[in-house]
Enzyme design. Structure first.
Site, mmCIF file in Angstrom:
data_model
loop_
_atom_site.group_PDB
_atom_site.id
_atom_site.type_symbol
_atom_site.label_atom_id
_atom_site.label_comp_id
_atom_site.label_asym_id
_atom_site.label_seq_id
_atom_site.Cartn_x
_atom_site.Cartn_y
_atom_site.Cartn_z
ATOM 1 N N GLY A 31 0.813 -1.213 0.000
ATOM 2 C CA GLY A 31 0.000 0.000 0.000
ATOM 3 C C GLY A 31 0.846 1.263 0.000
ATOM 4 O O GLY A 31 0.503 2.251 -0.650
ATOM 5 N N THR A 32 1.945 1.243 0.733
ATOM 6 C CA THR A 32 2.793 2.442 0.822
ATOM 7 C C THR A 32 3.316 2.835 -0.556
ATOM 8 O O THR A 32 3.256 4.004 -0.949
ATOM 9 C CB THR A 32 3.971 2.174 1.787
ATOM 10 O OG1 THR A 32 3.430 1.851 3.065
ATOM 11 C CG2 THR A 32 4.870 3.377 1.916
ATOM 12 N N ASN A 50 -7.635 3.763 9.070
ATOM 13 C CA ASN A 50 -6.995 2.598 9.697
ATOM 14 C C ASN A 50 -7.020 2.643 11.217
ATOM 15 O O ASN A 50 -6.908 1.617 11.868
ATOM 16 C CB ASN A 50 -5.544 2.465 9.219
ATOM 17 C CG ASN A 50 -4.780 3.759 9.289
ATOM 18 O OD1 ASN A 50 -5.171 4.774 8.722
ATOM 19 N ND2 ASN A 50 -3.671 3.744 10.004
ATOM 20 N N GLN A 89 -7.474 -0.254 3.863
ATOM 21 C CA GLN A 89 -8.299 -0.886 4.900
ATOM 22 C C GLN A 89 -9.665 -1.310 4.362
ATOM 23 O O GLN A 89 -10.371 -2.067 5.021
ATOM 24 C CB GLN A 89 -8.505 0.066 6.086
ATOM 25 C CG GLN A 89 -7.239 0.394 6.850
ATOM 26 C CD GLN A 89 -6.676 -0.794 7.632
ATOM 27 O OE1 GLN A 89 -7.390 -1.722 7.990
ATOM 28 N NE2 GLN A 89 -5.374 -0.780 7.888
ATOM 29 N N SER A 113 -3.535 -3.324 -0.415
ATOM 30 C CA SER A 113 -2.415 -4.109 0.103
ATOM 31 C C SER A 113 -2.904 -5.496 0.504
ATOM 32 O O SER A 113 -3.934 -5.622 1.167
ATOM 33 C CB SER A 113 -1.848 -3.369 1.322
ATOM 34 O OG SER A 113 -0.806 -4.096 1.896
ATOM 35 N N HIS A 149 -1.728 -7.801 2.606
ATOM 36 C CA HIS A 149 -1.633 -8.357 3.963
ATOM 37 C C HIS A 149 -2.754 -7.911 4.892
ATOM 38 O O HIS A 149 -2.838 -8.359 6.036
ATOM 39 C CB HIS A 149 -0.249 -8.093 4.585
ATOM 40 C CG HIS A 149 0.024 -6.696 5.014
ATOM 41 N ND1 HIS A 149 0.040 -6.326 6.332
ATOM 42 C CD2 HIS A 149 0.313 -5.580 4.317
ATOM 43 C CE1 HIS A 149 0.342 -5.032 6.419
ATOM 44 N NE2 HIS A 149 0.508 -4.557 5.203
ATOM 45 N N THR A 154 11.472 -7.548 -11.697
ATOM 46 C CA THR A 154 10.868 -8.881 -11.779
ATOM 47 C C THR A 154 9.749 -9.002 -10.758
ATOM 48 O O THR A 154 9.919 -8.637 -9.596
ATOM 49 C CB THR A 154 11.947 -9.961 -11.549
ATOM 50 O OG1 THR A 154 12.958 -9.763 -12.541
ATOM 51 C CG2 THR A 154 11.372 -11.359 -11.674
ATOM 52 N N CYS A 213 2.083 1.654 12.271
ATOM 53 C CA CYS A 213 3.257 2.370 11.776
ATOM 54 C C CYS A 213 3.684 3.482 12.717
ATOM 55 O O CYS A 213 4.754 4.029 12.589
ATOM 56 C CB CYS A 213 2.969 2.965 10.404
ATOM 57 S SG CYS A 213 2.225 1.780 9.305
HETATM 58 N N1 PLP Z 1 -2.657 2.992 3.979
HETATM 59 C C1 PLP Z 1 -3.389 2.560 5.036
HETATM 60 C C2 PLP Z 1 -4.729 3.158 5.278
HETATM 61 C C3 PLP Z 1 -2.891 1.558 5.869
HETATM 62 O O1 PLP Z 1 -3.622 1.138 6.912
HETATM 63 C C4 PLP Z 1 -1.605 1.014 5.596
HETATM 64 C C5 PLP Z 1 -1.018 0.008 6.503
HETATM 65 O O2 PLP Z 1 -1.311 -0.048 7.677
HETATM 66 C C6 PLP Z 1 -0.904 1.485 4.484
HETATM 67 C C7 PLP Z 1 -1.449 2.476 3.710
HETATM 68 C C8 PLP Z 1 0.435 0.920 4.131
HETATM 69 O O3 PLP Z 1 0.283 -0.347 3.516
HETATM 70 P P1 PLP Z 1 1.505 -1.371 3.464
HETATM 71 O O4 PLP Z 1 1.694 -1.882 4.842
HETATM 72 O O5 PLP Z 1 1.057 -2.438 2.515
HETATM 73 O O6 PLP Z 1 2.664 -0.622 2.926
#
Ligand code: PLP
Length: 419
Positions: free
Chosen positions: A94-95, A174, A202, A222, A224, A260, A348
């Site tokens: 996601g980041t 989140n 989310q 994302s 996970h 890749t 985070c």
């Molecule tokens: N955006 C939101 C709303 C999230 O909750 C998160 C992760 O907690 C992210 C972005 C980042 O995703 P990733 O952990 O896959 O980099």
């Protein structure tokens, strides 16, 4: 007596007797941070580590299987959000998808304007990227939210300027779980001819999403967060949106994101998405029942507690609270001793001493925002676990307050509580 630690069962630095409570079954209540990889997801990934390890860019037949695995995932994901397969670009999570959406758009449309609108409650993947863009000549407006974390639509619309090129608003928060009025925001963006990105990390797999109906031009997700593997995500980019090449190198992802491919991860994300779509209605119903019970129990049993986020427009698995006269970090440690995995806000930011920017944006004073607890459940949790968690929180909050000079003053009537 043998004083050596057994590292299999004890945490270093703790006496075995102190750790006895943690021997009980773990209750995982931090599914917004990450989720358990589903067994069928791990199983779907396995052949791509062992037998089907070919490079998807190679020309021989052996590599076709890896390529097919990727394309199958692309199709499943595209169908789930009403997109075309060629509009899905795989990323490392996601980041990266958020970074690409903001920076890629800013670079490609700088000729048109240098103004971006986002909100004060975005994940740092968006907020820190927006700050980076500010350091590089762009201007960003951070729109306010109300006390429930709902974006102020009027303020958002009023922030639009002739040089606004992008609006980025998260689908669901989140920390507090508030679901934003995405369709209305998409309509505002469309009416004004501005690109609309949503961070749906989310929401994807938790809520039905249709990019066309919601006027979404870009969407980040994302794996996970939906029982898929870590380190895999995607960015949906509507055909015609001119984000620049993001990672330079080979021709992967139609030349826009070189490198890749993470074939097992992408296959796993496809399987996780398929699973999430198939189970969504039943799962949400169950999670909502557990969550509502937990919220009810907590509000009934623990004094001076506040429910964070919107009462009804919230993710089915999110229960977020603030406890007055309590340090969130201390509460987490006490819950950990009781086998409960929880968080004080975003995973985070959980190692930072500052109170959550989301709670501050909702108007909470720092001393209350400091006492936050986020419990995010999953469909495997039970009512008995909710009872245990509520009782554990009540006990921990009670014992922390006993040690709090502010609470003592409050009890003596020297300071006002905030209910
Ligand atoms: N955006 C939101 C709303 C999230 O909750 C998160 C992760 O907690 C992210 C972005 C980042 O995703 P990733 O952990 O896959 O980099």
């Amino acid at each position: 007596m043998d004083n050596r630690w057994n590292y299999e069962t004890e945490r270093p630095g703790e006496h075995p007797a102190q750790n006895r409570e943690a021997d009980r079954k773990m209750i995982y209540m931090d599914n917004a941070a990450t989720t358990k990889t589903a067994p069928e997801v791990a199983e779907a990934m396995m052949p791509y580590f062992t037998e089907l390890y070919g490079n998807p860019s190679s020309l021989y037949e052996f590599s076709d299987k890896a390529r097919e695995g990727i394309e199958r995932s692309r199709t499943v994901i595209a169908e789930m959000i009403g997109a075309k397969p060629e509009e899905i670009y795989f990323t490392s999570g996601g980041t990266e998808a958020d970074n690409w959406a903001l920076i890629g758009t800013a670079q490609a449309y700088a000729w048109k304007g240098k103004h971006i609108i986002t909100t004060k409650i975005e994940h740092h993947a968006v907020l820190h990227t927006a700050q980076y863009l500010e350091e590089h000549g762009f201007q960003v407006t951070y729109v306010n939210v109300d006390e429930n974390g709902m974006v102020k639509l009027k303020e958002l619309e009023q922030a639009i300027r002739s040089d606004t090129i992008l609006i980025s608003v998260m689908f669901a928060n989140n920390e507090i779980g508030t679901i934003q009025p995405i369709r209305e925001i998409g309509e505002i963006a469309a009416r004004n001819g501005i690109l609309f990105h949503t961070d749906a990390v989310q929401a994807f797999g938790q809520l039905p999403i249709h990019v066309g109906r919601y006027h979404i031009h870009m969407l980040s997700a994302s794996a996970h967060k939906l029982n898929g593997p870590k380190g895999t995500g995607f960015l949906y980019i509507q055909n015609g949106v001119q984000t620049q090449g993001w990672i330079h190198g080979g021709a992967q992802e139609r030349g826009r994101r070189a490198g890749t491919e993470n074939v097992p991860g992408i296959v796993g994300m496809g399987k996780a998405a398929e699973r999430a779509a198939a189970t969504m209605a039943r799962r949400i119903q169950k999670e909502r029942r557990l969550r509502d019970y937990l919220i009810w129990k907590m509000m009934k049993e623990v004094p001076y507690v506040r429910l964070n986020g919107h009462r009804s427009q919230r993710l089915a698995n999110n229960a977020s609270f603030c406890f007055q006269f309590v340090e969130g970090e201390s509460l987490l440690i006490m819950l950990d001793m009781k086998g409960i995995c929880a968080s004080s806000g975003s995973a985070c930011t959980s190692d930072q001493a500052d109170p959550s920017h989301v709670l501050l944006a909702c108007g909470l004073p720092p001393e209350i925002a400091h006492g936050s607890l986020r419990l995010t459940l999953n469909e495997e949790n039970t009512m008995e676990e909710m009872d245990y968690v509520a009782a554990s929180v009540k006990e921990a909050v009670g014992s922390l307050r006993k040690k709090s000079p502010a609470y003592e003053d409050f009890v003596k009537g020297n300071i006002q509580g905030r209910g």
